[in-house]
Design a protein around this motif. Sequence first.
Motif, PDB file in Angstrom:
ATOM      1  N   ALA A   9       0.880  -1.079   0.113  1.00 44.52           N
ATOM      2  CA  ALA A   9      -0.042   0.080   0.115  1.00 44.52           C
ATOM      3  C   ALA A   9       0.707   1.326  -0.144  1.00 44.52           C
ATOM      4  O   ALA A   9       0.700   2.176  -0.759  1.00 44.52           O
ATOM      5  CB  ALA A   9      -0.931   0.120   1.306  1.00 44.52           C
ATOM      6  N   GLY A  10       2.032   1.292   0.730  1.00 43.92           N
ATOM      7  CA  GLY A  10       2.924   2.456   0.949  1.00 43.92           C
ATOM      8  C   GLY A  10       3.603   2.767  -0.553  1.00 43.92           C
ATOM      9  O   GLY A  10       3.714   3.811  -0.958  1.00 43.92           O
ATOM     10  N   ILE A  11       4.103   1.681  -1.122  1.00 46.05           N
ATOM     11  CA  ILE A  11       4.671   1.554  -2.409  1.00 46.05           C
ATOM     12  C   ILE A  11       3.693   2.255  -3.539  1.00 46.05           C
ATOM     13  O   ILE A  11       3.979   3.162  -4.443  1.00 46.05           O
ATOM     14  CB  ILE A  11       5.389   0.333  -2.737  1.00 46.05           C
ATOM     15  CG1 ILE A  11       6.428   0.087  -1.856  1.00 46.05           C
ATOM     16  CG2 ILE A  11       5.870   0.282  -4.379  1.00 46.05           C
ATOM     17  CD1 ILE A  11       7.705   0.760  -2.049  1.00 46.05           C
ATOM     18  N   THR A  12       2.575   1.597  -3.533  1.00 44.11           N
ATOM     19  CA  THR A  12       1.403   2.218  -4.351  1.00 44.11           C
ATOM     20  C   THR A  12       1.250   3.581  -4.512  1.00 44.11           C
ATOM     21  O   THR A  12       0.978   4.317  -5.259  1.00 44.11           O
ATOM     22  CB  THR A  12       0.236   1.133  -4.216  1.00 44.11           C
ATOM     23  OG1 THR A  12       0.576  -0.022  -4.436  1.00 44.11           O
ATOM     24  CG2 THR A  12      -0.931   1.303  -5.103  1.00 44.11           C
ATOM     25  N   ILE A  16       1.660   6.332  -7.011  1.00 46.88           N
ATOM     26  CA  ILE A  16       0.572   7.444  -7.504  1.00 46.88           C
ATOM     27  C   ILE A  16       1.040   8.750  -7.280  1.00 46.88           C
ATOM     28  O   ILE A  16       0.857   9.729  -8.117  1.00 46.88           O
ATOM     29  CB  ILE A  16      -0.652   6.989  -6.662  1.00 46.88           C
ATOM     30  CG1 ILE A  16      -1.270   5.650  -7.176  1.00 46.88           C
ATOM     31  CG2 ILE A  16      -1.887   8.205  -6.976  1.00 46.88           C
ATOM     32  CD1 ILE A  16      -2.326   5.108  -6.434  1.00 46.88           C
ATOM     33  N   VAL A  17       1.442   9.192  -6.210  1.00 46.82           N
ATOM     34  CA  VAL A  17       1.803  10.753  -5.737  1.00 46.82           C
ATOM     35  C   VAL A  17       2.827  11.016  -6.707  1.00 46.82           C
ATOM     36  O   VAL A  17       3.062  12.152  -7.259  1.00 46.82           O
ATOM     37  CB  VAL A  17       2.445  10.673  -4.472  1.00 46.82           C
ATOM     38  CG1 VAL A  17       3.083  12.126  -4.383  1.00 46.82           C
ATOM     39  CG2 VAL A  17       1.181  10.597  -3.525  1.00 46.82           C
ATOM     40  N   LEU A  18       3.998  10.211  -7.007  1.00 50.86           N
ATOM     41  CA  LEU A  18       4.966  10.479  -8.108  1.00 50.86           C
ATOM     42  C   LEU A  18       4.373  10.809  -9.522  1.00 50.86           C
ATOM     43  O   LEU A  18       4.777  11.508 -10.251  1.00 50.86           O
ATOM     44  CB  LEU A  18       6.015   9.333  -8.210  1.00 50.86           C
ATOM     45  CG  LEU A  18       7.068   9.398  -6.912  1.00 50.86           C
ATOM     46  CD1 LEU A  18       7.970   8.243  -7.242  1.00 50.86           C
ATOM     47  CD2 LEU A  18       7.800  10.774  -6.977  1.00 50.86           C
ATOM     48  N   VAL A  19       3.344   9.857  -9.810  1.00 51.49           N
ATOM     49  CA  VAL A  19       2.843  10.086 -11.447  1.00 51.49           C
ATOM     50  C   VAL A  19       2.169  11.444 -11.150  1.00 51.49           C
ATOM     51  O   VAL A  19       2.301  12.051 -12.320  1.00 51.49           O
ATOM     52  CB  VAL A  19       1.838   8.772 -11.709  1.00 51.49           C
ATOM     53  CG1 VAL A  19       0.934   9.270 -12.847  1.00 51.49           C
ATOM     54  CG2 VAL A  19       2.788   7.569 -11.849  1.00 51.49           C
ATOM     55  N   ILE A  20       1.218  11.644 -10.348  1.00 42.53           N
ATOM     56  CA  ILE A  20       0.437  12.789 -10.309  1.00 42.53           C
ATOM     57  C   ILE A  20       1.402  13.915 -10.178  1.00 42.53           C
ATOM     58  O   ILE A  20       1.192  15.097 -11.052  1.00 42.53           O
ATOM     59  CB  ILE A  20      -0.431  12.793  -9.214  1.00 42.53           C
ATOM     60  CG1 ILE A  20      -1.481  11.719  -9.156  1.00 42.53           C
ATOM     61  CG2 ILE A  20      -1.045  14.096  -8.861  1.00 42.53           C
ATOM     62  CD1 ILE A  20      -2.596  11.683  -7.941  1.00 42.53           C
ATOM     63  N   GLY A  21       2.574  13.921  -9.480  1.00 47.32           N
ATOM     64  CA  GLY A  21       3.599  15.113  -9.544  1.00 47.32           C
ATOM     65  C   GLY A  21       4.171  15.327 -10.853  1.00 47.32           C
ATOM     66  O   GLY A  21       4.119  16.456 -11.192  1.00 47.32           O
ATOM     67  N   PHE A  22       4.474  14.133 -11.534  1.00 50.00           N
ATOM     68  CA  PHE A  22       5.246  14.362 -12.858  1.00 50.00           C
ATOM     69  C   PHE A  22       3.944  15.067 -13.852  1.00 50.00           C
ATOM     70  O   PHE A  22       4.202  15.914 -14.756  1.00 50.00           O
ATOM     71  CB  PHE A  22       5.499  13.084 -13.565  1.00 50.00           C
ATOM     72  CG  PHE A  22       6.933  12.671 -13.054  1.00 50.00           C
ATOM     73  CD1 PHE A  22       8.232  13.724 -13.166  1.00 50.00           C
ATOM     74  CD2 PHE A  22       7.203  11.390 -12.341  1.00 50.00           C
ATOM     75  CE1 PHE A  22       9.310  13.269 -12.585  1.00 50.00           C
ATOM     76  CE2 PHE A  22       8.301  11.034 -11.856  1.00 50.00           C
ATOM     77  CZ  PHE A  22       9.274  12.004 -11.854  1.00 50.00           C
ATOM     78  N   ILE A  23       2.798  14.610 -13.724  1.00 53.82           N
ATOM     79  CA  ILE A  23       1.806  15.237 -14.644  1.00 53.82           C
ATOM     80  C   ILE A  23       1.516  16.651 -14.362  1.00 53.82           C
ATOM     81  O   ILE A  23       1.373  17.578 -15.143  1.00 53.82           O
ATOM     82  CB  ILE A  23       0.503  14.484 -14.263  1.00 53.82           C
ATOM     83  CG1 ILE A  23       0.431  12.977 -14.927  1.00 53.82           C
ATOM     84  CG2 ILE A  23      -0.797  15.184 -15.034  1.00 53.82           C
ATOM     85  CD1 ILE A  23      -0.484  12.076 -14.631  1.00 53.82           C
ATOM     86  N   MET A  24       1.363  17.151 -12.899  1.00 52.94           N
ATOM     87  CA  MET A  24       1.332  18.369 -12.501  1.00 52.94           C
ATOM     88  C   MET A  24       2.523  19.313 -13.021  1.00 52.94           C
ATOM     89  O   MET A  24       2.303  20.380 -13.719  1.00 52.94           O
ATOM     90  CB  MET A  24       0.962  18.721 -11.039  1.00 52.94           C
ATOM     91  CG  MET A  24      -0.075  17.805 -10.772  1.00 52.94           C
ATOM     92  SD  MET A  24      -1.424  18.525 -11.453  1.00 52.94           S
ATOM     93  CE  MET A  24      -1.877  20.156 -10.667  1.00 52.94           C
ATOM     94  N   TYR A  25       3.723  18.882 -12.875  1.00 52.69           N
ATOM     95  CA  TYR A  25       4.853  19.491 -13.495  1.00 52.69           C
ATOM     96  C   TYR A  25       4.906  19.589 -14.929  1.00 52.69           C
ATOM     97  O   TYR A  25       4.939  20.698 -15.429  1.00 52.69           O
ATOM     98  CB  TYR A  25       6.186  18.866 -12.925  1.00 52.69           C
ATOM     99  CG  TYR A  25       7.386  19.374 -13.544  1.00 52.69           C
ATOM    100  CD1 TYR A  25       7.877  20.470 -12.812  1.00 52.69           C
ATOM    101  CD2 TYR A  25       8.204  18.753 -14.548  1.00 52.69           C
ATOM    102  CE1 TYR A  25       9.061  21.157 -13.549  1.00 52.69           C
ATOM    103  CE2 TYR A  25       9.434  19.443 -14.808  1.00 52.69           C
ATOM    104  CZ  TYR A  25       9.720  20.693 -14.364  1.00 52.69           C
ATOM    105  OH  TYR A  25      11.023  21.149 -14.749  1.00 52.69           O
ATOM    106  N   GLY A  26       4.448  18.798 -15.723  1.00 48.96           N
ATOM    107  CA  GLY A  26       4.218  18.829 -17.165  1.00 48.96           C
ATOM    108  C   GLY A  26       3.380  19.833 -17.381  1.00 48.96           C
ATOM    109  O   GLY A  26       3.449  20.720 -18.361  1.00 48.96           O
TER     110      GLY A  26
END
Length: 142
Positions: A9-12, A16-26
């Motif tokens: 659950a922690g890794i997932t 998810i937070v990393l993917v959302i962060g990359f999307i927001m940065y883009g």
Amino acid sequence: MSAKIKYIAGITTLLIVLVIGFIMYGLNLIAIEDKYGDLVTVREKVEDGDLILKSNDEFDDKQEMDFQEFGIIEKSWGKVYVWDNKNTLRKPLFDWAEKENAQKVKVLRVKNKIDYGKIQKVNGKYNYLLKSDEFELVTESL
């Protein structure tokens, strides 16, 4: 919950937070490109106190550009503003440069302290500043 489930659950959650962060940065980079257009490189290289020159003429490779206006750069919270030469009106960089009218800008950095109020037009333009020892060219948008 077992340790294995907590670990998964922690890794997932982290992924998810990393993917959302990359999307927001883009999306942020796209928004900056949309707002500043050709002025993105100008936006990235300028510093507080830089002098920006603007030419209102159409550019022709065979003629020298005449710079009729100047302003002073102010960076604040990731945004770039330009104070007019009388230091009375502050506009966002894009609004001041009015890129839709095909205007050209050059940014100069002051080597030593200077009083911007003493900068005067010579023959109706500020081109002499480009050859002055007081300034160095930082970037331009042609």
